[in-house]
Scaffold this motif. Structure first.
Motif, PDB file in Angstrom:
ATOM      1  N   THR A  88       0.833  -1.186  -0.238  1.00 48.49           N
ATOM      2  CA  THR A  88       0.013   0.067   0.103  1.00 48.49           C
ATOM      3  C   THR A  88       0.866   1.155  -0.068  1.00 48.49           C
ATOM      4  OG1 THR A  88      -0.047  -0.023   2.393  1.00 48.49           O
ATOM      5  CG2 THR A  88      -2.029  -1.217   1.105  1.00 48.49           C
TER       6      THR A  88
ATOM      7  N   ASP B 199       6.236   2.643  -3.053  1.00 47.95           N
ATOM      8  CA  ASP B 199       7.038   1.621  -3.751  1.00 47.95           C
ATOM      9  C   ASP B 199       6.222   0.497  -4.280  1.00 47.95           C
ATOM     10  OD1 ASP B 199       8.940   3.457  -3.257  1.00 47.95           O
ATOM     11  OD2 ASP B 199      10.435   2.207  -2.600  1.00 47.95           O
TER      12      ASP B 199
ATOM     13  N   ASN C 108      -7.858  -1.696   7.248  1.00 45.29           N
ATOM     14  CA  ASN C 108      -7.167  -0.584   6.702  1.00 45.29           C
ATOM     15  C   ASN C 108      -7.628  -0.127   5.491  1.00 45.29           C
ATOM     16  OD1 ASN C 108      -4.801   0.600   5.583  1.00 45.29           O
ATOM     17  ND2 ASN C 108      -3.434  -0.993   6.123  1.00 45.29           N
TER      18      ASN C 108
ATOM     19  N   ASN D 249       1.160  -9.119   9.154  1.00 44.40           N
ATOM     20  CA  ASN D 249       2.074  -7.981   9.668  1.00 44.40           C
ATOM     21  C   ASN D 249       3.351  -8.404   9.992  1.00 44.40           C
ATOM     22  OD1 ASN D 249       2.863  -6.283  11.874  1.00 44.40           O
ATOM     23  ND2 ASN D 249       0.796  -5.366  12.188  1.00 44.40           N
TER      24      ASN D 249
ATOM     25  N   SER E  39       8.593   4.123   7.891  1.00 44.95           N
ATOM     26  CA  SER E  39       9.600   4.445   6.961  1.00 44.95           C
ATOM     27  C   SER E  39      10.006   6.086   7.136  1.00 44.95           C
ATOM     28  CB  SER E  39       9.021   4.081   5.353  1.00 44.95           C
ATOM     29  OG  SER E  39       8.104   5.109   5.202  1.00 44.95           O
TER      30      SER E  39
ATOM     31  N   TYR F 298      15.469   4.905  12.689  1.00 43.81           N
ATOM     32  CA  TYR F 298      15.001   4.128  11.589  1.00 43.81           C
ATOM     33  C   TYR F 298      16.370   3.654  10.687  1.00 43.81           C
ATOM     34  CZ  TYR F 298      13.972   4.056   6.448  1.00 43.81           C
ATOM     35  OH  TYR F 298      13.841   3.550   5.081  1.00 43.81           O
TER      36      TYR F 298
ATOM     37  N   LYS G  76      17.126  -0.183   9.896  1.00 46.66           N
ATOM     38  CA  LYS G  76      17.749  -0.596   8.570  1.00 46.66           C
ATOM     39  C   LYS G  76      18.952  -1.455   8.336  1.00 46.66           C
ATOM     40  CE  LYS G  76      14.207   0.488   5.766  1.00 46.66           C
ATOM     41  NZ  LYS G  76      13.331  -0.572   5.182  1.00 46.66           N
TER      42      LYS G  76
HETATM   43  P1  NAP Z   1       5.975   3.950   2.489  1.00 49.33           P
HETATM   44  O1  NAP Z   1       5.196   4.382   1.498  1.00 49.33           O
HETATM   45  O2  NAP Z   1       5.796   4.406   3.887  1.00 49.33           O
HETATM   46  O3  NAP Z   1       5.091   2.502   2.679  1.00 49.33           O
HETATM   47  C1  NAP Z   1       5.547   1.693   3.920  1.00 49.33           C
HETATM   48  C2  NAP Z   1       4.709   0.421   3.748  1.00 49.33           C
HETATM   49  O4  NAP Z   1       4.849  -0.298   4.835  1.00 49.33           O
HETATM   50  C3  NAP Z   1       3.001   0.732   3.665  1.00 49.33           C
HETATM   51  O5  NAP Z   1       2.391  -0.302   2.833  1.00 49.33           O
HETATM   52  C4  NAP Z   1       2.822   0.224   5.271  1.00 49.33           C
HETATM   53  O6  NAP Z   1       1.418  -0.196   5.383  1.00 49.33           O
HETATM   54  C5  NAP Z   1       3.692  -0.992   5.534  1.00 49.33           C
HETATM   55  N1  NAP Z   1       3.992  -1.313   6.792  1.00 49.33           N
HETATM   56  C6  NAP Z   1       4.052  -0.266   7.781  1.00 49.33           C
HETATM   57  N2  NAP Z   1       4.237  -1.116   9.155  1.00 49.33           N
HETATM   58  C7  NAP Z   1       3.949  -2.589   8.566  1.00 49.33           C
HETATM   59  C8  NAP Z   1       3.894  -3.652   9.559  1.00 49.33           C
HETATM   60  N3  NAP Z   1       4.202  -3.655  10.741  1.00 49.33           N
HETATM   61  N4  NAP Z   1       3.384  -4.727   8.798  1.00 49.33           N
HETATM   62  C9  NAP Z   1       3.251  -4.975   7.292  1.00 49.33           C
HETATM   63  N5  NAP Z   1       3.441  -3.772   6.623  1.00 49.33           N
HETATM   64  C10 NAP Z   1       3.557  -2.497   7.315  1.00 49.33           C
HETATM   65  O7  NAP Z   1       7.267   3.478   2.248  1.00 49.33           O
HETATM   66  P2  NAP Z   1       8.079   3.579   0.572  1.00 49.33           P
HETATM   67  O8  NAP Z   1       8.580   5.001   0.187  1.00 49.33           O
HETATM   68  O9  NAP Z   1       7.075   2.781  -0.416  1.00 49.33           O
HETATM   69  O10 NAP Z   1       9.202   2.725   0.827  1.00 49.33           O
HETATM   70  C11 NAP Z   1       9.416   1.219   0.705  1.00 49.33           C
HETATM   71  C12 NAP Z   1      10.422   0.613   1.381  1.00 49.33           C
HETATM   72  O11 NAP Z   1      11.688   1.183   0.989  1.00 49.33           O
HETATM   73  C13 NAP Z   1      10.216   0.872   3.031  1.00 49.33           C
HETATM   74  O12 NAP Z   1      11.021  -0.236   3.565  1.00 49.33           O
HETATM   75  C14 NAP Z   1      11.350   2.179   2.965  1.00 49.33           C
HETATM   76  O13 NAP Z   1      11.780   2.126   4.502  1.00 49.33           O
HETATM   77  C15 NAP Z   1      12.258   1.882   2.110  1.00 49.33           C
HETATM   78  N6  NAP Z   1      12.976   3.041   1.324  1.00 49.33           N
HETATM   79  C16 NAP Z   1      12.472   3.938   0.885  1.00 49.33           C
HETATM   80  C17 NAP Z   1      13.135   4.973   0.457  1.00 49.33           C
HETATM   81  C18 NAP Z   1      12.330   6.167  -0.319  1.00 49.33           C
HETATM   82  O14 NAP Z   1      13.049   7.096  -0.639  1.00 49.33           O
HETATM   83  N7  NAP Z   1      11.023   6.114  -0.529  1.00 49.33           N
HETATM   84  C19 NAP Z   1      14.602   4.931   0.352  1.00 49.33           C
HETATM   85  C20 NAP Z   1      15.031   3.980   0.781  1.00 49.33           C
HETATM   86  C21 NAP Z   1      14.170   2.846   1.490  1.00 49.33           C
HETATM   87  P3  NAP Z   1       0.162   0.665   5.877  1.00 49.33           P
HETATM   88  O15 NAP Z   1       0.016   1.710   4.774  1.00 49.33           O
HETATM   89  O16 NAP Z   1      -0.796  -0.021   6.028  1.00 49.33           O
HETATM   90  O17 NAP Z   1       0.972   1.521   7.285  1.00 49.33           O
END
Ligand code: NAP
Ligand code: G4F
Length: 331
Positions: free
Chosen positions: A10, A13, A37, A56, A82, A151, A155
């Motif tokens: 959701t 990415d 959700n 989860n 995140s 965070y 990671k």
């Molecule tokens: P995001 O939009 O914040 O999405 C995070 C996702 O994790 C959401 O679908 C959320 O679900 C889910 N989540 C949170 N807690 C959870 C749990 N306890 N069990 C299962 N799912 C859970 O992040 P993003 O930007 O798409 O990033 C994707 C991944 O790449 C993350 O791991 C982030 O840390 C990593 N990352 C991101 C970036 C960036 O610049 N975007 C860069 C480096 C690494 P809900 O919506 O239901 O809370």
């Protein structure tokens, strides 16, 4: 037909990756947390090709069930707490979900692989936030990690656990060390989207200004659509490995403001922008800039959207969204 399981489907990415895999002919399963959700309901409407599984990252049994039910060829672990600023206020939760959650997912995959005999490939969403107080400029795969937030520390745990499972259990487990990547789907808590939304609303007369934190921090910002392509490429390699994914350019928050306000014809943005210590972090990551040479050479990966086009795309999207919302409120 290959099958993929995506955690964090959701999120920004997860949505892009599900579309990429669907276009490639994959059957896509997505893990959604929570009993009601709203993002799960929205996903079912906008991405009907995704088969939603409940689970989860804190709950190993739910992950084991999700893996067994989806019988995946590839697992993409994108789920995480995140938002870096939030991680200081919720350090334990962040450690459990973003750190120990990776171990849970690795265990679920290993258990399934050993029982089924199927060779499952695993992707871990590692982060440039692990470089923190950077020990080398630009940062590459061998740069010493020095995280600056709960965070970032979580990671690092997930990153090394992924390497450890690769080395201990001969798992095809890869980590993408992704630098910041953005899009119109970026959460509004992150600075690029906070700015693009505010600029659109200021332009439309719906908001008078924006309050930010550190305007001097620099990030290597790319487009999320380009970055999920790199995730997929990593899992198509014969050998699992770790890759930095970045544009190789860095820009400050001030430069972000330059481009975003320029899109609506404003050059003197200072009159709309104030700062507040409430948006400063206990420890800042001052500069990120990545060296993605390995990804370019081994994966053949190149980013297609540059910084300027990315920020303008986000502002234009928010102009459309805010215009439609205003019209719906005042028909
Ligand atoms: P995001 O939009 O914040 O999405 C995070 C996702 O994790 C959401 O679908 C959320 O679900 C889910 N989540 C949170 N807690 C959870 C749990 N306890 N069990 C299962 N799912 C859970 O992040 P993003 O930007 O798409 O990033 C994707 C991944 O790449 C993350 O791991 C982030 O840390 C990593 N990352 C991101 C970036 C960036 O610049 N975007 C860069 C480096 C690494 P809900 O919506 O239901 O809370
Ligand atoms: O947009 P940000 O919140 O992203 P940050 O902290 O770099 O983290 C993002 O990228 C990481 C990859 O490096 C991911 F792993 C992580 O999950 C997330 O996607 O903040 C960017 C910069 C920071 O230096 C912050 O101090 O913008 C600065 N900033 C200044 N004013 C602000 C604000 N950030 C936010 N969110 N809000 C502000 O008002």
């Amino acid at each position: 037909m290959k099958t993929a399981l995506i955690t964090g489907i959701t999120g920004q990415d997860g949505l892009y990756l599900s579309e990429l895999l669907h276009d490639k002919g994959y059957k896509v399963f997505g893990l959604v947390q929570g009993q009601n959700n709203p993002k799960g309901e929205s996903l079912a409407r906008t991405h009907p090709f995704v088969e939603i599984l409940s689970g989860n990252l804190l709950d190993l049994s739910s992950l084991m069930r999700a893996v067994a039910d989806s019988e995946p060829d590839e697992v993409y672990n994108l789920g995480a707490v995140s938002f870096v600023a939030y991680s200081w206020q919720n350090a334990r939760l962040t450690s459990d979900v973003t750190g120990a959650g990776v171990l849970n997912m690795l265990e679920a995959v290993r258990f399934y692989r050993d029982r089924s005999g199927k060779d499952v490939r695993f992707y871990q969403a590692s982060s440039s936030e692990m470089f923190g107080k950077v020990q080398q400029v630009p940062q590459c795969e061998s740069t010493l990690l020095w995280p600056r937030s709960p965070y970032g520390v979580a990671k690092v745990y997930g990153h090394y656990m992924t390497i450890n499972y690769r080395e201990s259990y001969d798992m095809h487990a890869s980590s993408g060390i992704l630098f910041n990547h953005e899009s119109p789907r970026r959460g509004p808590e992150f600075v690029t989207r906070k700015v693009s939304q505010a600029v659109a609303r200021i332009h439309l007369g719906l908001q008078s200004g924006i309050t930010l934190g550190n305007l001097d921090a620099k990030r290597d910002w790319g487009f999320a659509g380009d970055y999920v392509r790199a995730m997929w490429l990593m899992l198509q390699q014969d050998t699992a490995d770790d890759y930095v994914i970045a544009t190789g350019e860095t820009h400050s928050i001030k430069e972000l403001l330059d481009v975003a306000f320029d899109e609506v014809g404003v050059s003197d943005w200072e009159r709309y922008v104030s700062t507040d210590p409430r948006f400063m972090r206990p420890a800042e990551v001052d500069l990120l800039i990545g060296d993605a040479t390995k990804a370019r050479k081994v994966l053949g990966w190149e980013p297609e959207v540059d910084f300027d086009s990315l920020i303008r795309m986000m502002v234009r999207h928010d102009l459309d969204v805010q215009t439609a919302a205003a019209a719906a409120t005042n028909p």
